[in-house]
Motif scaffolding. Structure first.
Motif, PDB file in Angstrom:
ATOM      1  N   GLU A  67       0.814  -1.210   0.000  1.00 14.82           N
ATOM      2  CA  GLU A  67       0.000   0.000   0.000  1.00 14.82           C
ATOM      3  C   GLU A  67       0.846   1.257   0.000  1.00 14.82           C
ATOM      4  N   LEU A  68       2.048   1.189   0.585  1.00 15.11           N
ATOM      5  CA  LEU A  68       2.850   2.398   0.742  1.00 15.11           C
ATOM      6  C   LEU A  68       3.629   2.782  -0.505  1.00 15.11           C
ATOM      7  N   HIS A  69       4.141   1.799  -1.235  1.00 12.20           N
ATOM      8  CA  HIS A  69       5.198   2.092  -2.193  1.00 12.20           C
ATOM      9  C   HIS A  69       4.837   1.843  -3.638  1.00 12.20           C
ATOM     10  N   LEU A  70       3.562   1.605  -3.931  1.00  9.69           N
ATOM     11  CA  LEU A  70       3.123   1.437  -5.306  1.00  9.69           C
ATOM     12  C   LEU A  70       2.159   2.556  -5.677  1.00  9.69           C
ATOM     13  N   PRO A  71       2.000   2.810  -6.974  1.00 10.85           N
ATOM     14  CA  PRO A  71       0.969   3.765  -7.378  1.00 10.85           C
ATOM     15  C   PRO A  71      -0.415   3.269  -6.972  1.00 10.85           C
ATOM     16  N   ARG A  72      -1.334   4.190  -6.898  1.00  6.20           N
ATOM     17  CA  ARG A  72      -2.724   3.836  -6.605  1.00  6.20           C
ATOM     18  C   ARG A  72      -3.241   2.889  -7.689  1.00  6.20           C
ATOM     19  N   THR A  73      -3.943   1.845  -7.257  1.00  3.71           N
ATOM     20  CA  THR A  73      -4.537   0.911  -8.202  1.00  3.71           C
ATOM     21  C   THR A  73      -6.057   0.957  -8.053  1.00  3.71           C
ATOM     22  N   GLY A  74      -6.752   0.363  -8.993  1.00  2.00           N
ATOM     23  CA  GLY A  74      -8.209   0.366  -8.964  1.00  2.00           C
ATOM     24  C   GLY A  74      -8.767   0.650 -10.342  1.00  2.00           C
ATOM     25  N   ALA A  75     -10.090   0.693 -10.426  1.00  2.00           N
ATOM     26  CA  ALA A  75     -10.742   0.821 -11.731  1.00  2.00           C
ATOM     27  C   ALA A  75     -10.370   2.108 -12.454  1.00  2.00           C
ATOM     28  N   ASP A  76     -10.106   3.185 -11.710  1.00  2.00           N
ATOM     29  CA  ASP A  76      -9.790   4.460 -12.341  1.00  2.00           C
ATOM     30  C   ASP A  76      -8.290   4.736 -12.381  1.00  2.00           C
ATOM     31  N   SER A  77      -7.475   3.709 -12.135  1.00  2.05           N
ATOM     32  CA  SER A  77      -6.019   3.850 -12.138  1.00  2.05           C
ATOM     33  C   SER A  77      -5.440   3.260 -13.420  1.00  2.05           C
ATOM     34  N   PRO A  78      -4.260   3.723 -13.855  1.00  2.00           N
ATOM     35  CA  PRO A  78      -3.605   3.082 -15.005  1.00  2.00           C
ATOM     36  C   PRO A  78      -3.095   1.674 -14.702  1.00  2.00           C
ATOM     37  N   PHE A  79      -3.110   1.271 -13.408  1.00  2.00           N
ATOM     38  CA  PHE A  79      -2.472   0.026 -13.018  1.00  2.00           C
ATOM     39  C   PHE A  79      -3.471  -0.971 -12.447  1.00  2.00           C
ATOM     40  N   HIS A  80      -3.227  -2.257 -12.736  1.00  2.00           N
ATOM     41  CA  HIS A  80      -3.987  -3.347 -12.142  1.00  2.00           C
ATOM     42  C   HIS A  80      -3.533  -3.572 -10.688  1.00  2.00           C
ATOM     43  N   ALA A  81      -4.200  -4.471  -9.985  1.00  2.00           N
ATOM     44  CA  ALA A  81      -3.891  -4.772  -8.588  1.00  2.00           C
ATOM     45  C   ALA A  81      -2.480  -5.349  -8.457  1.00  2.00           C
ATOM     46  N   PRO A  82      -1.824  -5.118  -7.313  1.00  2.00           N
ATOM     47  CA  PRO A  82      -0.436  -5.560  -7.140  1.00  2.00           C
ATOM     48  C   PRO A  82      -0.313  -7.054  -6.869  1.00  2.00           C
ATOM     49  N   GLU A  83       0.859  -7.560  -7.216  1.00  5.52           N
ATOM     50  CA  GLU A  83       1.273  -8.919  -6.876  1.00  5.52           C
ATOM     51  C   GLU A  83       2.568  -8.824  -6.078  1.00  5.52           C
ATOM     52  N   GLN A  84       2.845  -9.869  -5.271  1.00  2.29           N
ATOM     53  CA  GLN A  84       3.981  -9.831  -4.360  1.00  2.29           C
ATOM     54  C   GLN A  84       4.629 -11.209  -4.297  1.00  2.29           C
ATOM     55  N   ALA A  85       5.959 -11.243  -4.260  1.00  5.34           N
ATOM     56  CA  ALA A  85       6.678 -12.518  -4.176  1.00  5.34           C
ATOM     57  C   ALA A  85       8.034 -12.283  -3.514  1.00  5.34           C
ATOM     58  N   GLU A  86       8.644 -13.371  -3.032  1.00  4.39           N
ATOM     59  CA  GLU A  86       9.960 -13.320  -2.397  1.00  4.39           C
ATOM     60  C   GLU A  86      10.832 -14.455  -2.908  1.00  4.39           C
ATOM     61  N   PHE A  87      12.143 -14.197  -2.982  1.00  6.75           N
ATOM     62  CA  PHE A  87      13.076 -15.168  -3.538  1.00  6.75           C
ATOM     63  C   PHE A  87      14.338 -15.205  -2.677  1.00  6.75           C
ATOM     64  N   PRO A  88      14.804 -16.389  -2.310  1.00  2.00           N
ATOM     65  CA  PRO A  88      16.022 -16.484  -1.494  1.00  2.00           C
ATOM     66  C   PRO A  88      17.215 -15.866  -2.214  1.00  2.00           C
ATOM     67  N   HIS A  89      18.054 -15.219  -1.425  1.00  2.00           N
ATOM     68  CA  HIS A  89      19.253 -14.597  -1.969  1.00  2.00           C
ATOM     69  C   HIS A  89      20.301 -14.591  -0.872  1.00  2.00           C
ATOM     70  N   GLY A  90      21.518 -14.263  -1.200  1.00  2.00           N
ATOM     71  CA  GLY A  90      22.584 -14.196  -0.216  1.00  2.00           C
ATOM     72  C   GLY A  90      23.681 -13.265  -0.671  1.00  2.00           C
ATOM     73  N   HIS A  91      24.484 -12.838   0.271  1.00  2.00           N
ATOM     74  CA  HIS A  91      25.564 -11.887  -0.005  1.00  2.00           C
ATOM     75  C   HIS A  91      26.784 -12.346   0.783  1.00  2.00           C
ATOM     76  N   ARG A  92      27.873 -12.681   0.084  1.00  2.00           N
ATOM     77  CA  ARG A  92      29.083 -13.104   0.764  1.00  2.00           C
ATOM     78  C   ARG A  92      29.741 -11.913   1.440  1.00  2.00           C
TER      79      ARG A  92
END
Length: 268
Positions: free
Chosen positions: A182-207
């Motif tokens: 809700e905080l970091h994406l543009p407004r979504t909805g019927a009157d917005s240029p953007f569709h509803a958000p999707e979210q995912a996570e992926f394992p990563h590492g840093h040596r």
């Protein structure tokens, strides 16, 4: 660091503009992004033209340009020192000075806009329409964040030892999931240029080593804006904690991360 929405406008500007003074350290010590996360972020984009917005020193740009990516990448970054590091490290990339609120590209000129650990600094009321302007119909907007995996005990202990300026709530998975869509994406909805958000996570590492992880923490905005003695004290606590933990006291180790992604699609 406190949640971005808890900062005043002046504090937010001070934090977001702090990185240039540490551009060299940022380029050396910040992690790249999980390639699987980048592939997910770009899935379904209508073409290969990608804008890395708020590109910093090029950490995400470099991942986009991985082997056999086939992407046509352009970078935009507001800070001159950060942009200079990007141009030095990735001289073949087209890179321009500009911001999310004023993107120096033509209408409909990219198929995807991505942003690595930067979208929370955008004034999305202004940046959202500007991003929609440069995106082709059906294009993708994705924010990627590397967050500390505090499911590992020593990472949770480091967060406790250093306090929220170094590893704040937004930097750990559970709070990221709750706060960011809700905080970091543009407004979504019927009157917005953007569709509803999707979210995912992926394992990563840093040596890292203990000392290089301390250097990484030193590039966090909440640490960069601290008075000098307060910053030195925080980094000393981190150094002491890492020196005293068996997982981090000797040689190299992997800092467990998750590359967390928010994605929205522009309406056709």
């Amino acid at each position: 660091m406190t949640f971005t929405h808890a900062l005043t406008d002046g504090e937010r500007q001070r934090h977001s503009s702090s990185f240039g003074a540490a551009a060299g350290a940022y380029a050396e010590h910040r992690p790249d992004y999980a390639p699987e996360a980048v592939r997910w972020a770009l899935a379904g984009a209508p073409g290969p033209r990608v804008l890395d917005l708020g590109a910093g020193t090029g950490k995400l740009t470099g991942t986009l340009l991985g082997p056999r990516s086939g992407l046509d990448v352009v970078a935009v970054e507001p800070d001159a020192a950060m942009l200079a590091e990007l141009r030095r490290g990735l001289p073949s990339v087209r890179a321009f000075q500009g911001s999310a609120e004023t993107i120096p590209l033509p209408d409909g000129s990219v198929d995807a806009v991505v942003s690595g650990n930067a979208m929370h600094w955008f004034d999305m009321a202004v940046a959202g329409p500007e991003i929609a302007r440069v995106l082709a119909p059906g294009g993708v907007l994705a924010g990627l964040w590397n967050v500390f995996d505090d499911g590992t005990d020593w990472v949770a202990g480091l967060a406790e030892a250093t306090g929220p300026a170094a590893i704040g709530p937004r930097d750990v998975p559970a709070a990221w999931r709750i706060e960011t869509a809700e905080l970091h994406l543009p407004r979504t909805g019927a009157d917005s240029p953007f569709h509803a958000p999707e979210q995912a996570e992926f394992p990563h590492g840093h040596r890292r080593t203990a000392e290089s992880l301390v250097a990484t923490l030193g590039t966090k905005a909440g640490v960069l804006v601290m008075p000098e003695q307060e910053r030195a004290d925080l980094l000393a606590r981190a150094r002491g904690y890492l020196a005293g933990h068996p997982a981090t006291a000797e040689g190299e180790f992997t800092l467990p991360l998750l590359t967390s992604v928010l994605r929205v699609r522009r309406r056709s």
